[in-house]
Design a protein around this motif. Structure first.
Motif, PDB file in Angstrom:
ATOM      1  N   ILE A 121     -56.393  60.816 -18.018  1.00 41.58           N
ATOM      2  CA  ILE A 121     -55.735  59.631 -18.581  1.00 41.58           C
ATOM      3  C   ILE A 121     -56.318  58.365 -17.951  1.00 41.58           C
ATOM      4  CG2 ILE A 121     -53.539  58.379 -18.737  1.00 41.58           C
ATOM      5  CD1 ILE A 121     -53.587  60.707 -20.597  1.00 41.58           C
ATOM      6  N   GLY A 122     -56.515  58.373 -16.647  1.00 42.04           N
ATOM      7  CA  GLY A 122     -57.083  57.212 -15.960  1.00 42.04           C
ATOM      8  C   GLY A 122     -58.489  56.900 -16.417  1.00 42.04           C
ATOM      9  N   ALA A 123     -59.318  57.931 -16.540  1.00 45.57           N
ATOM     10  CA  ALA A 123     -60.695  57.710 -17.003  1.00 45.57           C
ATOM     11  C   ALA A 123     -60.705  57.221 -18.446  1.00 45.57           C
ATOM     12  CB  ALA A 123     -61.498  59.003 -16.865  1.00 45.57           C
ATOM     13  N   ALA A 124     -59.838  57.772 -19.272  1.00 47.50           N
ATOM     14  CA  ALA A 124     -59.777  57.357 -20.673  1.00 47.50           C
ATOM     15  C   ALA A 124     -59.378  55.888 -20.790  1.00 47.50           C
ATOM     16  CB  ALA A 124     -58.810  58.241 -21.447  1.00 47.50           C
ATOM     17  N   SER A 125     -58.513  55.425 -19.894  1.00 48.47           N
ATOM     18  CA  SER A 125     -58.068  54.028 -19.970  1.00 48.47           C
ATOM     19  C   SER A 125     -59.209  53.043 -19.715  1.00 48.47           C
ATOM     20  CB  SER A 125     -56.905  53.766 -19.015  1.00 48.47           C
ATOM     21  OG  SER A 125     -57.358  53.765 -17.679  1.00 48.47           O
ATOM     22  N   LEU A 126     -60.247  53.495 -18.996  1.00 49.78           N
ATOM     23  CA  LEU A 126     -61.405  52.622 -18.784  1.00 49.78           C
ATOM     24  C   LEU A 126     -62.145  52.363 -20.100  1.00 49.78           C
ATOM     25  CD1 LEU A 126     -62.801  54.194 -15.493  1.00 49.78           C
ATOM     26  CD2 LEU A 126     -61.514  52.049 -15.741  1.00 49.78           C
ATOM     27  N   ILE A 127     -62.019  53.262 -21.034  1.00 47.02           N
ATOM     28  CA  ILE A 127     -62.649  53.118 -22.345  1.00 47.02           C
ATOM     29  C   ILE A 127     -61.682  52.492 -23.349  1.00 47.02           C
ATOM     30  CG2 ILE A 127     -63.656  54.389 -24.277  1.00 47.02           C
ATOM     31  CD1 ILE A 127     -64.528  56.492 -22.148  1.00 47.02           C
ATOM     32  N   THR A 128     -60.430  52.939 -23.321  1.00 48.75           N
ATOM     33  CA  THR A 128     -59.480  52.494 -24.332  1.00 48.75           C
ATOM     34  C   THR A 128     -59.013  51.057 -24.149  1.00 48.75           C
ATOM     35  OG1 THR A 128     -57.609  53.414 -23.106  1.00 48.75           O
ATOM     36  CG2 THR A 128     -58.642  54.823 -24.760  1.00 48.75           C
ATOM     37  N   THR A 129     -58.913  50.602 -22.919  1.00 49.77           N
ATOM     38  CA  THR A 129     -58.433  49.243 -22.699  1.00 49.77           C
ATOM     39  C   THR A 129     -59.360  48.202 -23.323  1.00 49.77           C
ATOM     40  OG1 THR A 129     -57.231  49.923 -20.721  1.00 49.77           O
ATOM     41  CG2 THR A 129     -57.703  47.570 -20.953  1.00 49.77           C
ATOM     42  N   PRO A 130     -60.676  48.275 -23.118  1.00 59.04           N
ATOM     43  CA  PRO A 130     -61.541  47.311 -23.822  1.00 59.04           C
ATOM     44  C   PRO A 130     -61.424  47.418 -25.344  1.00 59.04           C
ATOM     45  CG  PRO A 130     -62.749  48.336 -22.024  1.00 59.04           C
ATOM     46  CD  PRO A 130     -61.440  49.070 -22.153  1.00 59.04           C
ATOM     47  N   ALA A 131     -61.286  48.622 -25.861  1.00 54.80           N
ATOM     48  CA  ALA A 131     -61.140  48.796 -27.310  1.00 54.80           C
ATOM     49  C   ALA A 131     -59.843  48.164 -27.803  1.00 54.80           C
ATOM     50  CB  ALA A 131     -61.190  50.275 -27.679  1.00 54.80           C
ATOM     51  N   ALA A 132     -58.775  48.321 -27.022  1.00 55.03           N
ATOM     52  CA  ALA A 132     -57.488  47.735 -27.386  1.00 55.03           C
ATOM     53  C   ALA A 132     -57.543  46.214 -27.388  1.00 55.03           C
ATOM     54  CB  ALA A 132     -56.403  48.220 -26.431  1.00 55.03           C
ATOM     55  N   ILE A 133     -58.412  45.659 -26.581  1.00 51.82           N
ATOM     56  CA  ILE A 133     -58.591  44.202 -26.533  1.00 51.82           C
ATOM     57  C   ILE A 133     -59.507  43.736 -27.660  1.00 51.82           C
ATOM     58  CG2 ILE A 133     -59.581  42.307 -25.166  1.00 51.82           C
ATOM     59  CD1 ILE A 133     -58.662  43.957 -22.652  1.00 51.82           C
ATOM     60  N   LEU A 134     -60.599  44.448 -27.889  1.00 54.75           N
ATOM     61  CA  LEU A 134     -61.597  44.016 -28.863  1.00 54.75           C
ATOM     62  C   LEU A 134     -61.137  44.167 -30.310  1.00 54.75           C
ATOM     63  CD1 LEU A 134     -64.862  45.335 -27.181  1.00 54.75           C
ATOM     64  CD2 LEU A 134     -64.022  42.975 -27.297  1.00 54.75           C
ATOM     65  N   GLY A 135     -60.355  45.184 -30.619  1.00 55.38           N
ATOM     66  CA  GLY A 135     -59.889  45.390 -31.996  1.00 55.38           C
ATOM     67  C   GLY A 135     -59.148  44.190 -32.550  1.00 55.38           C
ATOM     68  N   PRO A 136     -58.100  43.702 -31.885  1.00 56.45           N
ATOM     69  CA  PRO A 136     -57.391  42.532 -32.394  1.00 56.45           C
ATOM     70  C   PRO A 136     -58.259  41.268 -32.428  1.00 56.45           C
ATOM     71  CG  PRO A 136     -56.021  43.709 -30.832  1.00 56.45           C
ATOM     72  CD  PRO A 136     -57.380  44.334 -30.764  1.00 56.45           C
ATOM     73  N   ILE A 137     -59.153  41.120 -31.460  1.00 50.93           N
ATOM     74  CA  ILE A 137     -60.048  39.951 -31.476  1.00 50.93           C
ATOM     75  C   ILE A 137     -60.950  40.012 -32.703  1.00 50.93           C
ATOM     76  CG2 ILE A 137     -61.991  38.840 -30.297  1.00 50.93           C
ATOM     77  CD1 ILE A 137     -60.604  39.635 -27.635  1.00 50.93           C
ATOM     78  N   PHE A 138     -61.488  41.192 -32.978  1.00 53.86           N
ATOM     79  CA  PHE A 138     -62.341  41.371 -34.161  1.00 53.86           C
ATOM     80  C   PHE A 138     -61.570  41.038 -35.438  1.00 53.86           C
ATOM     81  CE2 PHE A 138     -63.466  44.172 -37.694  1.00 53.86           C
ATOM     82  CZ  PHE A 138     -64.732  43.689 -37.973  1.00 53.86           C
ATOM     83  N   ALA A 139     -60.386  41.615 -35.599  1.00 54.30           N
ATOM     84  CA  ALA A 139     -59.599  41.376 -36.818  1.00 54.30           C
ATOM     85  C   ALA A 139     -59.230  39.902 -36.949  1.00 54.30           C
ATOM     86  CB  ALA A 139     -58.342  42.252 -36.821  1.00 54.30           C
ATOM     87  N   GLY A 140     -58.880  39.261 -35.842  1.00 52.19           N
ATOM     88  CA  GLY A 140     -58.568  37.829 -35.875  1.00 52.19           C
ATOM     89  C   GLY A 140     -59.781  37.001 -36.252  1.00 52.19           C
ATOM     90  N   PHE A 141     -60.938  37.349 -35.695  1.00 52.50           N
ATOM     91  CA  PHE A 141     -62.182  36.649 -36.038  1.00 52.50           C
ATOM     92  C   PHE A 141     -62.491  36.806 -37.521  1.00 52.50           C
ATOM     93  CE2 PHE A 141     -66.768  36.926 -36.773  1.00 52.50           C
ATOM     94  CZ  PHE A 141     -67.155  35.641 -36.389  1.00 52.50           C
ATOM     95  N   MET A 142     -62.345  38.033 -38.030  1.00 54.90           N
ATOM     96  CA  MET A 142     -62.602  38.267 -39.453  1.00 54.90           C
ATOM     97  C   MET A 142     -61.627  37.477 -40.325  1.00 54.90           C
ATOM     98  SD  MET A 142     -65.257  40.206 -39.807  1.00 54.90           S
ATOM     99  CE  MET A 142     -65.130  40.887 -41.454  1.00 54.90           C
TER     100      MET A 142
END
Length: 187
Positions: A121-142
């Motif tokens: 779970i800890g290792a996965a959060s290193l990958i998922t946290t940036p994705a959780a941040i970038l997804g909304p930024i991408f959708a907002g930019f679009m």
């Protein structure tokens, strides 16, 4: 990779769903709140159903179906222009994500064991946290660039669909070979 896609979709919808419903679909705030309430109730029902389904069928298949359902729901949401279509999104999306939830934890336990669960779970959060941040930024930019959320949500739906394929390709990791001492005994 699969979990990264899931978290990106979840965070994007969570951040932008009300704005899309009010500005894109043109439904009232109270109707948007009703959609989110239905989505949440369906998520609970999906979680209960997912637990039962995961005990009877291949968890990877159940997860893939849940993610495919969410992908379809996000596409419906992206293109919806009425409360009815938005409610269909809420029902399908809530239930689909609910099904997928118990499968993620169960698959981690089956693939890596309980003793490694926290590390996974800890290792996965290193990958998922940036994705959780970038997804909304991408959708907002679009939305800012295109004038609405349609294009951004369609891209997110495609990413989710690819995640369902990833579930089907996922295999249980192989146990490492055991080391042998010079005496031939297994250590």
């Amino acid at each position: 990779d699969v979990y990264k896609r899931q978290v990106m979709v979840i965070s994007t919808i969570a951040v932008h769903q009300f704005a899309h419903m009010e500005q894109g679909v043109l439904i009232s705030r109270s109707s948007a709140a009703l959609v989110v309430t239905v989505l949440s109730v369906m998520n609970i029902l999906g979680r209960i159903s997912g637990g039962f389904l995961g005990d009877k069928f291949d968890k990877r298949l159940v997860s893939a179906l849940g993610m495919a359902g969410a992908s379809i729901a996000v596409y419906i949401f992206a293109t919806s222009d009425s409360l009815t279509e938005t409610m269909v999104f809420g029902v399908i999306y809530g239930f689909s994500w609910g099904i997928r939830g118990p499968m993620m934890n169960s698959l981690r336990g089956e693939y890596f064991g309980r003793s490694s669960f926290g590390k996974i779970i800890g290792a996965a959060s290193l990958i998922t946290t940036p994705a959780a941040i970038l997804g909304p930024i991408f959708a907002g930019f679009m939305a800012d660039t295109m004038g609405d959320y349609t294009s951004g949500f369609i891209v997110i739906a495609i990413v989710s669909g690819l995640g369902s394929i990833s579930f089907l390709l996922t295999r249980r990791p192989q146990n490492p070979p055991r080391a042998e001492s010079s005496l031939g005994n297994v250590i």
